[in-house]
Design a protein around this motif. Structure first.
Motif, PDB file in Angstrom:
ATOM      1  N   GLU A 186      44.383 -37.447  19.888  1.00 11.67           N
ATOM      2  CA  GLU A 186      45.124 -36.455  19.096  1.00 11.67           C
ATOM      3  C   GLU A 186      44.911 -36.604  17.588  1.00 11.67           C
ATOM      4  OE1 GLU A 186      49.225 -36.210  20.302  1.00 11.67           O
ATOM      5  OE2 GLU A 186      48.697 -36.418  22.410  1.00 11.67           O
ATOM      6  N   GLY A 187      43.659 -36.643  17.153  1.00  8.54           N
ATOM      7  CA  GLY A 187      43.356 -36.690  15.721  1.00  8.54           C
ATOM      8  C   GLY A 187      43.432 -38.062  15.100  1.00  8.54           C
ATOM      9  N   ALA A 188      43.404 -39.108  15.884  1.00  7.51           N
ATOM     10  CA  ALA A 188      43.477 -40.460  15.352  1.00  7.51           C
ATOM     11  C   ALA A 188      42.387 -41.323  15.984  1.00  7.51           C
ATOM     12  CB  ALA A 188      44.838 -41.067  15.633  1.00  7.51           C
ATOM     13  N   VAL A 202      45.032 -57.433  33.254  1.00 10.48           N
ATOM     14  CA  VAL A 202      44.138 -56.845  32.258  1.00 10.48           C
ATOM     15  C   VAL A 202      43.287 -55.725  32.861  1.00 10.48           C
ATOM     16  CG1 VAL A 202      42.242 -58.511  32.538  1.00 10.48           C
ATOM     17  CG2 VAL A 202      42.577 -57.374  30.352  1.00 10.48           C
ATOM     18  N   LYS A 203      42.917 -55.821  34.103  1.00  3.72           N
ATOM     19  CA  LYS A 203      42.096 -54.785  34.757  1.00  3.72           C
ATOM     20  C   LYS A 203      42.856 -53.453  34.843  1.00  3.72           C
ATOM     21  CE  LYS A 203      38.561 -57.396  35.567  1.00  3.72           C
ATOM     22  NZ  LYS A 203      37.471 -57.332  34.628  1.00  3.72           N
ATOM     23  N   ASP A 204      44.167 -53.520  35.080  1.00  2.76           N
ATOM     24  CA  ASP A 204      44.980 -52.294  35.142  1.00  2.76           C
ATOM     25  C   ASP A 204      44.998 -51.584  33.787  1.00  2.76           C
ATOM     26  OD1 ASP A 204      45.554 -52.864  37.784  1.00  2.76           O
ATOM     27  OD2 ASP A 204      47.526 -53.729  37.348  1.00  2.76           O
ATOM     28  N   VAL A 205      45.121 -52.364  32.710  1.00  4.60           N
ATOM     29  CA  VAL A 205      45.154 -51.787  31.366  1.00  4.60           C
ATOM     30  C   VAL A 205      43.774 -51.228  31.009  1.00  4.60           C
ATOM     31  CG1 VAL A 205      45.514 -52.287  28.912  1.00  4.60           C
ATOM     32  CG2 VAL A 205      47.054 -53.263  30.630  1.00  4.60           C
ATOM     33  N   GLU A 206      42.722 -51.950  31.363  1.00  4.25           N
ATOM     34  CA  GLU A 206      41.364 -51.457  31.100  1.00  4.25           C
ATOM     35  C   GLU A 206      41.109 -50.132  31.825  1.00  4.25           C
ATOM     36  OE1 GLU A 206      38.313 -55.020  30.266  1.00  4.25           O
ATOM     37  OE2 GLU A 206      39.252 -55.132  32.255  1.00  4.25           O
ATOM     38  N   ARG A 207      41.528 -50.057  33.062  1.00  4.82           N
ATOM     39  CA  ARG A 207      41.367 -48.825  33.838  1.00  4.82           C
ATOM     40  C   ARG A 207      42.090 -47.651  33.163  1.00  4.82           C
ATOM     41  NH1 ARG A 207      41.120 -51.567  38.424  1.00  4.82           N
ATOM     42  NH2 ARG A 207      43.345 -51.888  38.614  1.00  4.82           N
ATOM     43  N   ALA A 208      43.312 -47.899  32.707  1.00  3.25           N
ATOM     44  CA  ALA A 208      44.090 -46.856  32.038  1.00  3.25           C
ATOM     45  C   ALA A 208      43.422 -46.421  30.728  1.00  3.25           C
ATOM     46  CB  ALA A 208      45.516 -47.345  31.771  1.00  3.25           C
ATOM     47  N   LYS A 248      40.170 -46.623  29.961  1.00  6.64           N
ATOM     48  CA  LYS A 248      38.948 -45.875  30.271  1.00  6.64           C
ATOM     49  C   LYS A 248      39.282 -44.462  30.738  1.00  6.64           C
ATOM     50  CE  LYS A 248      36.112 -49.904  31.171  1.00  6.64           C
ATOM     51  NZ  LYS A 248      35.459 -50.751  32.172  1.00  6.64           N
ATOM     52  N   LYS A 249      40.348 -44.331  31.505  1.00 10.29           N
ATOM     53  CA  LYS A 249      40.784 -43.018  31.982  1.00 10.29           C
ATOM     54  C   LYS A 249      41.187 -42.121  30.796  1.00 10.29           C
ATOM     55  CE  LYS A 249      43.830 -40.875  35.373  1.00 10.29           C
ATOM     56  NZ  LYS A 249      44.869 -41.095  36.374  1.00 10.29           N
ATOM     57  N   ALA A 250      41.736 -42.741  29.742  1.00 11.08           N
ATOM     58  CA  ALA A 250      42.145 -42.007  28.546  1.00 11.08           C
ATOM     59  C   ALA A 250      40.968 -41.722  27.609  1.00 11.08           C
ATOM     60  CB  ALA A 250      43.230 -42.781  27.807  1.00 11.08           C
ATOM     61  N   GLY A 251      39.764 -42.170  27.987  1.00 10.61           N
ATOM     62  CA  GLY A 251      38.578 -41.873  27.191  1.00 10.61           C
ATOM     63  C   GLY A 251      38.114 -42.976  26.259  1.00 10.61           C
ATOM     64  N   PHE A 252      38.719 -44.132  26.334  1.00  6.18           N
ATOM     65  CA  PHE A 252      38.306 -45.241  25.494  1.00  6.18           C
ATOM     66  C   PHE A 252      37.035 -45.879  26.064  1.00  6.18           C
ATOM     67  CE2 PHE A 252      42.569 -44.659  24.167  1.00  6.18           C
ATOM     68  CZ  PHE A 252      42.653 -45.167  22.887  1.00  6.18           C
ATOM     69  N   GLU A 253      36.195 -46.386  25.162  1.00  4.73           N
ATOM     70  CA  GLU A 253      34.965 -47.059  25.575  1.00  4.73           C
ATOM     71  C   GLU A 253      34.968 -48.479  25.045  1.00  4.73           C
ATOM     72  OE1 GLU A 253      31.543 -44.805  24.385  1.00  4.73           O
ATOM     73  OE2 GLU A 253      32.187 -43.033  25.482  1.00  4.73           O
ATOM     74  N   GLU A 254      34.456 -49.383  25.866  1.00  2.00           N
ATOM     75  CA  GLU A 254      34.387 -50.776  25.444  1.00  2.00           C
ATOM     76  C   GLU A 254      33.350 -50.922  24.339  1.00  2.00           C
ATOM     77  OE1 GLU A 254      33.634 -55.272  27.206  1.00  2.00           O
ATOM     78  OE2 GLU A 254      33.707 -53.592  28.588  1.00  2.00           O
ATOM     79  N   LYS A 255      33.738 -51.623  23.302  1.00  2.00           N
ATOM     80  CA  LYS A 255      32.845 -51.887  22.178  1.00  2.00           C
ATOM     81  C   LYS A 255      32.147 -53.214  22.466  1.00  2.00           C
ATOM     82  CE  LYS A 255      32.942 -52.335  17.176  1.00  2.00           C
ATOM     83  NZ  LYS A 255      33.783 -52.375  15.991  1.00  2.00           N
ATOM     84  N   LYS A 256      30.848 -53.195  22.446  1.00  2.00           N
ATOM     85  CA  LYS A 256      30.074 -54.408  22.732  1.00  2.00           C
ATOM     86  C   LYS A 256      30.222 -55.383  21.572  1.00  2.00           C
ATOM     87  CE  LYS A 256      28.706 -52.766  26.563  1.00  2.00           C
ATOM     88  NZ  LYS A 256      29.466 -53.074  27.701  1.00  2.00           N
ATOM     89  N   PRO A 257      30.364 -56.680  21.891  1.00  2.00           N
ATOM     90  CA  PRO A 257      30.517 -57.670  20.817  1.00  2.00           C
ATOM     91  C   PRO A 257      29.241 -57.788  19.975  1.00  2.00           C
ATOM     92  CG  PRO A 257      30.473 -58.732  22.985  1.00  2.00           C
ATOM     93  CD  PRO A 257      30.416 -57.268  23.206  1.00  2.00           C
ATOM     94  N   LEU A 258      29.418 -58.088  18.710  1.00  2.00           N
ATOM     95  CA  LEU A 258      28.279 -58.303  17.838  1.00  2.00           C
ATOM     96  C   LEU A 258      27.577 -59.593  18.226  1.00  2.00           C
ATOM     97  CD1 LEU A 258      29.904 -57.431  14.396  1.00  2.00           C
ATOM     98  CD2 LEU A 258      28.413 -55.989  15.777  1.00  2.00           C
ATOM     99  N   THR A 264      37.234 -55.401  23.170  1.00  3.45           N
ATOM    100  CA  THR A 264      37.666 -54.383  22.225  1.00  3.45           C
ATOM    101  C   THR A 264      37.240 -53.008  22.722  1.00  3.45           C
ATOM    102  OG1 THR A 264      37.511 -55.949  20.401  1.00  3.45           O
ATOM    103  CG2 THR A 264      37.501 -53.621  19.814  1.00  3.45           C
ATOM    104  N   TYR A 265      38.147 -52.057  22.585  1.00  2.95           N
ATOM    105  CA  TYR A 265      37.906 -50.672  23.001  1.00  2.95           C
ATOM    106  C   TYR A 265      38.113 -49.745  21.820  1.00  2.95           C
ATOM    107  CZ  TYR A 265      37.933 -52.220  27.820  1.00  2.95           C
ATOM    108  OH  TYR A 265      37.623 -52.848  29.000  1.00  2.95           O
TER     109      TYR A 265
END
Length: 154
Positions: A34-36, A132-138, A140-150, A28-29
């Motif tokens: 843009e305000g969302a 999946v690695k290509d999507v993760e890279r994209a 992260k480049k857009a500023g998303f951070e991986e959320k650590k599992p509970l 999960t990321y």
């Protein structure tokens, strides 16, 4: 006899190891765009992306966006995603926030066409699936951070 037993044990261990590698997993990321506020879960098996589920939330007060502006943002998004095979789209305009839910099923025959129409990361040349690695890279480049599992507290 000992060698036969050892060979069988090693063979079974290998089978279990391979089966564990092909288990469906998810990451999960979180990010904002843009305000969302966006939470996206990637479901994959091995390196093959199976599904991407995203929830986009625009809290009017927190994000500095009016209800009418949020409606316009989601209307643009709806035009991009609605009615495309492999994509489920839903939106809700509430009193204090607007919520959009998108589920992209990458495990479909028309994955190349779908990703091209929507303008998202698609299969690499010669592949029939999205890595999946290509999507993760994209992401992260857009500023998303991986959320650590509970984790359970023992």
């Amino acid at each position: 006899m000992k060698r036969s037993f050892l060979a069988i044990v090693l063979l079974l261990a290998g089978v279990f190891l391979l089966a564990a590698c092909e288990k469906e997993q998810s990451k999960t990321y979180e990010g904002d765009l843009e305000g969302a506020d966006i939470i996206t879960t990637l479901t994959y098996k091995g390196d093959k992306l199976l599904k991407q589920s995203s929830i986009l939330t625009i809290n009017y007060d927190e994000n500095g966006v009016s209800k009418s502006e949020a409606k316009q943002i989601l209307a643009k998004q709806e035009r991009v995603f609605k009615g495309i095979d492999g994509i489920s789209y839903k939106k809700e305009i509430k009193k204090d926030k607007a919520v959009q839910k998108i589920v992209i099923d990458y495990d479909t025959k028309n994955v190349k066409e779908m990703t091209k129409k929507v303008g998202i990361t698609g299969p690499e040349k010669g592949e029939d699936y999205v890595n999946v690695k290509d999507v993760e890279r994209a992401m992260k480049k857009a500023g998303f951070e991986e959320k650590k599992p509970l984790k359970d507290n023992d």
